[in-house]
Write a protein that holds these residues in place. Structure first.
Motif, PDB file in Angstrom:
ATOM      1  N   UNK A   1       4.858  22.520  -7.389  1.00 21.88           N
ATOM      2  CA  UNK A   1       4.962  23.319  -6.272  1.00 21.88           C
ATOM      3  C   UNK A   1       3.418  24.198  -6.350  1.00 21.88           C
ATOM      4  N   UNK A   2       3.160  24.488  -7.319  1.00 22.69           N
ATOM      5  CA  UNK A   2       2.050  25.290  -7.729  1.00 22.69           C
ATOM      6  C   UNK A   2       1.071  24.983  -8.677  1.00 22.69           C
ATOM      7  N   UNK A   3      -0.201  25.479  -8.766  1.00 19.22           N
ATOM      8  CA  UNK A   3      -1.101  25.032  -9.770  1.00 19.22           C
ATOM      9  C   UNK A   3      -1.244  26.115 -10.844  1.00 19.22           C
ATOM     10  N   UNK A   4      -1.065  25.639 -12.034  1.00 17.78           N
ATOM     11  CA  UNK A   4      -1.123  26.849 -13.102  1.00 17.78           C
ATOM     12  C   UNK A   4      -2.092  26.352 -14.314  1.00 17.78           C
ATOM     13  N   UNK A   5      -2.822  27.252 -14.380  1.00 18.79           N
ATOM     14  CA  UNK A   5      -3.882  27.302 -15.387  1.00 18.79           C
ATOM     15  C   UNK A   5      -3.883  28.263 -16.639  1.00 18.79           C
ATOM     16  N   UNK A   6      -3.742  27.708 -17.879  1.00 13.86           N
ATOM     17  CA  UNK A   6      -3.453  28.484 -18.790  1.00 13.86           C
ATOM     18  C   UNK A   6      -4.667  28.578 -19.877  1.00 13.86           C
ATOM     19  N   UNK A   7      -5.162  29.662 -20.299  1.00 12.17           N
ATOM     20  CA  UNK A   7      -6.193  29.767 -21.077  1.00 12.17           C
ATOM     21  C   UNK A   7      -5.649  30.152 -22.526  1.00 12.17           C
ATOM     22  N   UNK A   8      -6.207  29.632 -23.380  1.00 11.12           N
ATOM     23  CA  UNK A   8      -5.811  29.652 -24.895  1.00 11.12           C
ATOM     24  C   UNK A   8      -4.401  29.458 -25.004  1.00 11.12           C
ATOM     25  N   UNK A   9      -3.711  28.216 -24.568  1.00 12.19           N
ATOM     26  CA  UNK A   9      -2.428  28.123 -24.995  1.00 12.19           C
ATOM     27  C   UNK A   9      -2.081  27.630 -26.184  1.00 12.19           C
ATOM     28  N   UNK A  10      -3.057  26.927 -26.969  1.00  9.36           N
ATOM     29  CA  UNK A  10      -2.590  26.602 -28.315  1.00  9.36           C
ATOM     30  C   UNK A  10      -2.389  27.532 -29.333  1.00  9.36           C
ATOM     31  N   UNK A  11      -2.926  28.742 -29.079  1.00  5.75           N
ATOM     32  CA  UNK A  11      -2.690  30.126 -29.809  1.00  5.75           C
ATOM     33  C   UNK A  11      -0.872  30.154 -29.683  1.00  5.75           C
ATOM     34  N   UNK A  12      -0.485  30.458 -28.307  1.00  2.00           N
ATOM     35  CA  UNK A  12       0.924  30.534 -28.276  1.00  2.00           C
ATOM     36  C   UNK A  12       1.706  29.491 -28.860  1.00  2.00           C
ATOM     37  N   UNK A  13       1.225  28.236 -28.716  1.00  2.00           N
ATOM     38  CA  UNK A  13       2.087  27.096 -28.904  1.00  2.00           C
ATOM     39  C   UNK A  13       2.063  26.873 -30.256  1.00  2.00           C
TER      40      UNK A  13
ATOM     41  N   UNK B   1      -1.863  29.761  -6.912  1.00  3.82           N
ATOM     42  CA  UNK B   1      -2.516  29.461  -7.968  1.00  3.82           C
ATOM     43  C   UNK B   1      -2.103  30.749  -9.064  1.00  3.82           C
ATOM     44  N   UNK B   2      -1.415  29.995 -10.307  1.00  2.00           N
ATOM     45  CA  UNK B   2      -1.125  30.758 -11.190  1.00  2.00           C
ATOM     46  C   UNK B   2      -1.970  30.796 -12.207  1.00  2.00           C
ATOM     47  N   UNK B   3      -2.325  31.852 -12.746  1.00  3.63           N
ATOM     48  CA  UNK B   3      -3.588  31.995 -14.275  1.00  3.63           C
ATOM     49  C   UNK B   3      -2.807  32.646 -15.218  1.00  3.63           C
ATOM     50  N   UNK B   4      -2.749  32.191 -16.410  1.00  4.56           N
ATOM     51  CA  UNK B   4      -2.236  32.625 -17.617  1.00  4.56           C
ATOM     52  C   UNK B   4      -3.165  32.544 -18.511  1.00  4.56           C
ATOM     53  N   UNK B   5      -3.319  34.063 -19.039  1.00  7.30           N
ATOM     54  CA  UNK B   5      -4.412  34.287 -20.411  1.00  7.30           C
ATOM     55  C   UNK B   5      -3.612  34.767 -21.402  1.00  7.30           C
ATOM     56  N   UNK B   6      -3.534  33.903 -22.491  1.00  7.94           N
ATOM     57  CA  UNK B   6      -3.069  34.196 -23.783  1.00  7.94           C
ATOM     58  C   UNK B   6      -4.160  34.698 -24.609  1.00  7.94           C
ATOM     59  N   UNK B   7      -3.948  35.993 -25.227  1.00 18.60           N
ATOM     60  CA  UNK B   7      -4.811  36.397 -26.055  1.00 18.60           C
ATOM     61  C   UNK B   7      -4.739  36.189 -27.516  1.00 18.60           C
ATOM     62  N   UNK B   8      -5.365  36.816 -28.374  1.00 17.21           N
ATOM     63  CA  UNK B   8      -5.175  36.662 -29.806  1.00 17.21           C
ATOM     64  C   UNK B   8      -4.155  37.705 -30.244  1.00 17.21           C
ATOM     65  N   UNK B   9      -3.488  37.530 -31.420  1.00 19.52           N
ATOM     66  CA  UNK B   9      -2.464  38.400 -32.307  1.00 19.52           C
ATOM     67  C   UNK B   9      -3.199  39.761 -32.254  1.00 19.52           C
ATOM     68  N   UNK B  10      -2.453  40.819 -32.068  1.00 24.40           N
ATOM     69  CA  UNK B  10      -2.846  42.276 -32.342  1.00 24.40           C
ATOM     70  C   UNK B  10      -2.711  42.568 -33.760  1.00 24.40           C
TER      71      UNK B  10
END
Length: 282
Positions: free
Chosen positions: A37-49, A207-216
Motif C-alpha cells: 500500500x505504501x513505499x518504505x525505504x530503510x537505511x542501514x537495515x543490516x544492523x538491525x537484522x 512514503x515511509x522512511x526508516x533510519x536505523x542507527x548504530x548501537x549506543x
C-alpha cells in the motif's frame, strides 16, 4: 495486583500455536501496509537484522524509536527483508495498558503478540517493568517508545521518560541499545483524519522512511560514579522511596536515568535530522 494475563504470553501456551497464528496474521498485515500500500525505504537495515538474528547468546537487545502513530508497531517491522512472521525472533514491546489491554479480548490478543502492559504514570518500579526485566535477563529483544506517547508534530524529540533508562541500568546483562527513527507513519494513520478521529483503515500511497542507527555505547560503571557524585551536590532532587540499586540511592539513580535518557534523546534527534535531509532529497 498480579500480572495481567501473563500466562497467554508464555511461549508454549497451547503449544505456541495461537502466538504463531497472531504473528503470521499481523506480519502479513504489516508487509501489506509497508510494501504494497505504501513505499518504505530503510537505511542501514543490516544492523538491525544482524542483531535480531545473530547477537551474542544471552545478550538482550533494546530498540528505541520515536512514536508517531498507533501503527508504528507492527508496521515498523514490515519492510521486505524483516522476518515479521517468526514469533521466536520477534520483539517484546511495552504497550499502553489503557489502549491495548482495556478488555479480555484485547489483552489476550496483545499478550499473544508479545506485548507487556505498562501503566502510563505508574512509575519505573511498576510490576510489569519487572516482567520486562525478566525478558531482558533471558536475552530477548525489547522495543520501547521512550517518548511515552504518540506525537505527530514535526518537532524535536521530546524529553524521554526514564523507564527505558532504568531497564538499561537494571538488566542483569547490559543490553545492546539500538536507536531507530521513522517518518511517514503519521500520514498512514493520522490522529485527526476526519472529525478529529483516525481513519478506519491505513491510508496508502505514502512514503515511509526508516533510519536505523548504530548501537549506543554506555559505560555504566563510569556513569554510575558520575551520577553518585552529581547527586551528592544536588539537594533539590525529589526523594520518594526508591530502593537502592548498584549502591546508588534514589538521587543518584535519578541523575543516572536522566543522563542515559539524554544521551538516547541526542542520538535520536541526530537520526531525525538525517531522516529529514534524506526525505527532502528523495
Amino acid at each position: 495486583m498480579g500480572r495481567k494475563m501473563e500466562w497467554a504470553a508464555k511461549r508454549m501456551h497451547l503449544g505456541g500455536i495461537p502466538r504463531k497464528m497472531v504473528f503470521v496474521a499481523v506480519g502479513a498485515f504489516s508487509k501489506v501496509v509497508a510494501t504494497v500500500l505504501n513505499t518504505t525505504t530503510v537505511h542501514n537495515p543490516d544492523t538491525l537484522l544482524q542483531l535480531v538474528h545473530h547477537r551474542p547468546p544471552g545478550v538482550p537487545l533494546i530498540t528505541v524509536s520515536n512514536h508517531v502513530s498507533t501503527l508504528d508497531d507492527p508496521v515498523l517491522w514490515g519492510f521486505k527483508s524483516f522476518p515479521t512472521s517468526d514469533s521466536k525472533l520477534a520483539r517484546w514491546v511495552l504497550a499502553a495498558e489503557d489502549i491495548c489491554f482495556r478488555n479480555m479480548a484485547f489483552s489476550y490478543f496483545f499478550r499473544l503478540g508479545k506485548c507487556i502492559p505498562i501503566t502510563r504514570g505508574g512509575g519505573i518500579f511498576q510490576e510489569h517493568m519487572n516482567e520486562a526485566l525478566e525478558r531482558l535477563s533471558e536475552g530477548e529483544w525489547l522495543h520501547t517508545f521512550p517518548e511515552g506517547k504518540v506525537s505527530q508534530e514535526d518537532a524535536p524529540i521530546r524529553r524521554l521518560k526514564w523507564g527505558t533508562a532504568s531497564l538499561i541500568d537494571r538488566a542483569p546483562v547490559t543490553p545492546i541499545v539500538l536507536p531507530i527513527f521513522h517518518h511517514g507513519l503519521h500520514e498512514v494513520m493520522p490522529e485527526k483524519f476526519f472529525r478529529g478521529k483516525r481513519p478506519p483503515v491505513p491510508l496508502w500511497n505514502k512514503r515511509i522512511n526508516i533510519v536505523v542507527g548504530e548501537p549506543i555505547e554506555f559505560n555504566l560503571p563510569q556513569m554510575r560514579q558520575i551520577a553518585a557524585a552529581a547527586a551528592s551536590h544536588d539537594k533539590t532532587l525529589p526523594i520518594t522511596g526508591w530502593p537502592s540499586l548498584h549502591g546508588l540511592d534514589e538521587g543518584a539513580q535519578r541523575c543516572l536515568y536522566r543522563d542515559i535518557s539524554k544521551r538516547i534523546q541526542v542520538v535520536m534527534e541526530n537520526l531525525r535530522g538525517f531522516s529529514k535531509r534524506i526525505f527532502r532529497s528523495s
